[in-house]
Design a protein around this motif. Structure first.
Motif, PDB file in Angstrom:
ATOM      1  N   TYR A 247       0.803   7.850   2.409  1.00 43.41           N
ATOM      2  CA  TYR A 247       0.076   6.843   3.182  1.00 43.41           C
ATOM      3  C   TYR A 247      -0.949   7.520   4.087  1.00 43.41           C
ATOM      4  CZ  TYR A 247      -0.580   2.774   6.270  1.00 43.41           C
ATOM      5  OH  TYR A 247      -1.104   1.737   6.989  1.00 43.41           O
TER       6      TYR A 247
ATOM      7  N   TRP B 125      12.839  -1.788   0.104  1.00 46.65           N
ATOM      8  CA  TRP B 125      12.193  -2.245   1.323  1.00 46.65           C
ATOM      9  C   TRP B 125      10.924  -1.430   1.601  1.00 46.65           C
ATOM     10  CZ3 TRP B 125      11.481   0.001   6.173  1.00 46.65           C
ATOM     11  CH2 TRP B 125      11.092  -0.882   7.168  1.00 46.65           C
TER      12      TRP B 125
ATOM     13  N   GLU C  17       8.232  -2.650  -0.569  1.00 48.27           N
ATOM     14  CA  GLU C  17       7.680  -3.915  -0.081  1.00 48.27           C
ATOM     15  C   GLU C  17       6.679  -3.682   1.050  1.00 48.27           C
ATOM     16  OE1 GLU C  17      10.957  -6.460   0.944  1.00 48.27           O
ATOM     17  OE2 GLU C  17      11.761  -6.373  -1.092  1.00 48.27           O
ATOM     18  N   ILE C  18       6.954  -2.727   1.918  1.00 49.13           N
ATOM     19  CA  ILE C  18       6.026  -2.421   3.011  1.00 49.13           C
ATOM     20  C   ILE C  18       4.716  -1.862   2.459  1.00 49.13           C
ATOM     21  CG2 ILE C  18       5.597  -0.830   4.936  1.00 49.13           C
ATOM     22  CD1 ILE C  18       8.468  -1.236   5.755  1.00 49.13           C
TER      23      ILE C  18
ATOM     24  N   ILE D 226       3.437  -2.454  -0.435  1.00 45.15           N
ATOM     25  CA  ILE D 226       2.731  -3.590  -1.040  1.00 45.15           C
ATOM     26  C   ILE D 226       2.038  -4.397   0.054  1.00 45.15           C
ATOM     27  CG2 ILE D 226       3.043  -5.802  -2.215  1.00 45.15           C
ATOM     28  CD1 ILE D 226       5.344  -4.391  -3.797  1.00 45.15           C
ATOM     29  N   LYS D 227       2.748  -4.664   1.133  1.00 48.97           N
ATOM     30  CA  LYS D 227       2.196  -5.439   2.251  1.00 48.97           C
ATOM     31  C   LYS D 227       0.947  -4.771   2.822  1.00 48.97           C
ATOM     32  CE  LYS D 227       3.309  -6.888   6.934  1.00 48.97           C
ATOM     33  NZ  LYS D 227       4.305  -6.813   7.994  1.00 48.97           N
ATOM     34  N   HIS D 228       0.954  -3.449   2.894  1.00 50.06           N
ATOM     35  CA  HIS D 228      -0.191  -2.699   3.418  1.00 50.06           C
ATOM     36  C   HIS D 228      -1.258  -2.464   2.346  1.00 50.06           C
ATOM     37  CE1 HIS D 228       1.163  -1.502   7.483  1.00 50.06           C
ATOM     38  NE2 HIS D 228       2.342  -1.771   6.969  1.00 50.06           N
ATOM     39  N   ARG D 229      -0.992  -2.934   1.132  1.00 47.57           N
ATOM     40  CA  ARG D 229      -1.904  -2.810  -0.005  1.00 47.57           C
ATOM     41  C   ARG D 229      -2.240  -1.357  -0.322  1.00 47.57           C
ATOM     42  NH1 ARG D 229      -6.619  -6.478   1.547  1.00 47.57           N
ATOM     43  NH2 ARG D 229      -7.552  -5.421  -0.208  1.00 47.57           N
TER      44      ARG D 229
ATOM     45  N   ARG E 245      -7.560   3.033   4.579  1.00 46.42           N
ATOM     46  CA  ARG E 245      -6.407   2.817   5.467  1.00 46.42           C
ATOM     47  C   ARG E 245      -6.013   4.130   6.143  1.00 46.42           C
ATOM     48  NH1 ARG E 245      -4.231  -2.136   6.827  1.00 46.42           N
ATOM     49  NH2 ARG E 245      -2.230  -1.137   6.903  1.00 46.42           N
TER      50      ARG E 245
ATOM     51  N   GLN F 207       7.376   2.965  11.792  1.00 42.04           N
ATOM     52  CA  GLN F 207       7.592   1.570  11.450  1.00 42.04           C
ATOM     53  C   GLN F 207       8.822   1.412  10.559  1.00 42.04           C
ATOM     54  OE1 GLN F 207       4.018   0.030   9.696  1.00 42.04           O
ATOM     55  NE2 GLN F 207       2.757   0.619  11.442  1.00 42.04           N
TER      56      GLN F 207
END
Length: 109
Positions: A26, A43, A46-47, A49-52, A84, A99
């Motif tokens: 990241y 999980w 999923e995070i 994915i949420k942050h693309r 990002r 996070q």
């Protein structure tokens, strides 16, 4: 070689949802494919994915066609993931690790 040196040569990272690998990729602006094998790694996927900045593929549930489409999608995330990472570095934001660890602590509480 250290992880940052390796990541600087990567177009994409495939991993099992390890928090340290997720944070390193990241921060380096590398799109990720997570192949989760635990609830925590699901999980983390999923995070991302949420942050693309990545996708998560549950191999025993999703057909191979979905996996191919996900890989094509994640290669398209390279520019977004790089932006990002730059934003993260410029703004001195809390790293993804913090996070993730905070959320894990909430789950354990």
């Amino acid at each position: 070689p250290n992880l940052n040196d390796i990541l600087s040569n990567c177009a994409c990272v495939v991993h099992h949802g390890n928090v340290y690998m997720a944070e390193a990729a990241y921060s380096a602006g590398i799109p990720q494919v997570v192949l989760p094998d635990t609830v925590e790694s699901e999980w983390i996927g999923e995070i991302l994915i949420k942050h693309r900045v990545g996708v998560s593929i549950i191999s025993n549930v999703q057909p191979i066609e979905t996996t191919r489409e996900a890989m094509e999608y994640v290669y398209g995330l390279k520019e977004w993931a790089t932006l990002r990472a730059q934003h993260l570095q410029q703004q001195s934001m809390i790293l993804l690790e913090s996070q993730l660890l905070n959320a894990c602590n909430k789950l354990l509480a």
